[in-house]
Scaffold this active site. Structure first.
Site, short mmCIF file in Angstrom:
data_model
loop_
_atom_site.label_atom_id
_atom_site.label_comp_id
_atom_site.label_asym_id
_atom_site.label_seq_id
_atom_site.Cartn_x
_atom_site.Cartn_y
_atom_site.Cartn_z
N LEU A 1 -14.18 30.58 -6.64
CA LEU A 1 -14.72 29.98 -5.43
C LEU A 1 -14.10 28.60 -5.24
O LEU A 1 -14.05 27.81 -6.20
CB LEU A 1 -16.25 29.85 -5.52
CG LEU A 1 -17.03 31.15 -5.66
CD1 LEU A 1 -18.51 30.86 -5.88
CD2 LEU A 1 -16.84 32.04 -4.44
N ASP B 1 -29.93 24.31 -16.63
CA ASP B 1 -28.96 23.30 -17.06
C ASP B 1 -28.43 22.60 -15.82
O ASP B 1 -27.22 22.46 -15.62
CB ASP B 1 -27.82 23.96 -17.84
CG ASP B 1 -26.98 22.97 -18.63
OD1 ASP B 1 -27.33 21.77 -18.66
OD2 ASP B 1 -25.96 23.37 -19.21
N GLU C 1 -15.81 35.39 -10.18
CA GLU C 1 -15.23 35.18 -8.86
C GLU C 1 -14.72 33.75 -8.76
O GLU C 1 -15.41 32.79 -9.13
CB GLU C 1 -16.33 35.44 -7.82
CG GLU C 1 -15.95 35.16 -6.40
CD GLU C 1 -17.15 35.28 -5.46
OE1 GLU C 1 -16.94 35.37 -4.24
OE2 GLU C 1 -18.30 35.30 -5.97
#
Length: 297
Positions: free
Chosen positions: A98, A200, A96
């Site tokens: 964003l 991370d 997606e």
């Protein structure tokens, strides 16, 4: 993005976005030092695409798995995974799109509280249901009931072994052996719950939507000590001071955290040494020596 790869990505994306989705243009996106990033699509319908060598498809599959797990916690937003696959010499991951921006001080408390909620998602064991990757480095995740042993044997030991293979020997390896053998000394009065970690979590992997809603991405998730995420967020800087104050209000850190912060970040700095070379050697040696000397006391 070359035309044939764009066509393959377009076809894969249609499974999630519908048969009318098409890629009219694909522009390089900022970020990422291992893969290439793209914003692709047509008009307002856009996707975020990561591409790499075909051999790195397992890296993308592991990333998709971690994004799904983080999103399922309902603690913090992640980009929706649309598809992953390979075409010719290329692997790809379709996410997606964003419209993200860096976290500012005004959003710091909201982001910190979301991270604390994520860390409130607790598993039965340390580790993960599959091995994955930290960058391009394989990350071993066989579930274990003992956190210090897990971190020593499945995080630090492989990194020290890889450093030795690359020629980084001598005092560094001697310090590493002591740290691994005596790691329990950092946890004499701490038995952390196996929290769901991003894995991370540096400042480049957390951002906000225009309305300030926090988003995390590029994970290397597993269940472990939540302090490992918090420590990495401090490693390279870049997050507002209010983020750290808000997190420690929501989830106070235990006594001895400064030493554990160095321990946890040694893992990431060893990985940088092994991935990117000797420019990280002095910092790795300093951190390993500091921990080794602490264990001599």
């Amino acid at each position: 993005m070359e035309a044939s790869l764009a066509t393959a990505v377009e076809e894969a994306a249609r499974g999630a976005l519908g048969a009318r989705f098409r890629i009219a243009q694909a522009e390089p996106a900022a970020g990422g030092c291992i893969h290439q990033n793209w914003i692709a699509g047509h008009g307002a319908q856009r996707i975020f695409v990561k591409t790499s060598a075909a051999v790195n498809l397992p890296v993308f599959e592991a990333e998709a798995d971690a994004l799904a797990a983080l999103g399922a916690s309902h603690a913090i937003r992640t980009p929706t995974v649309f598809a992953s696959g390979a075409h010719g010499n290329h692997a790809f991951l379709i996410l997606e799109y964003l419209p993200l921006r860096p976290m500012q001080a005004a959003e710091a408390e909201r982001c910190a509280e979301a991270l604390a909620r994520l860390h409130g998602t607790v598993g039965e064991h340390y580790g993960w249901h599959r091995d994955n990757f930290i960058g391009l480095t394989p990350q071993q995740n066989s579930p274990k009931p003992d956190w210090p042993a897990f971190f020593a044997r499945q995080r630090l030991a492989p990194q020290f072994a890889e450093a030795a293979r690359r020629g980084y020997r001598g005092d560094l390896q001697a310090h590493g052996e002591r740290i691994i053998d005596k790691i329990g000394a950092f946890f004499l009065e701490r038995r952390p719950e196996p929290a769901l970690l991003h894995g991370d979590l540096w400042s480049g992997n957390i951002a906000v939507m225009p309305d300030g809603d926090p988003v995390v991405f590029d994970p290397a998730s597993y269940y472990g000590d939540r302090e490992a995420d918090f420590a990495m967020s401090e490693l390279f800087g870049g997050l507002p001071d209010r983020f750290y104050l808000a997190y420690t209000r929501a989830a106070p850190l235990a006594e001895g955290y400064p030493q554990r912060r160095t321990l946890y970040n040694l893992y990431h700095m060893l990985n940088h040494l092994n991935l990117f070379g000797a420019s990280y050697l002095r910092q790795v040696e300093r951190m390993a020596r500091e921990l080794s000397e602490y264990l001599r006391r």
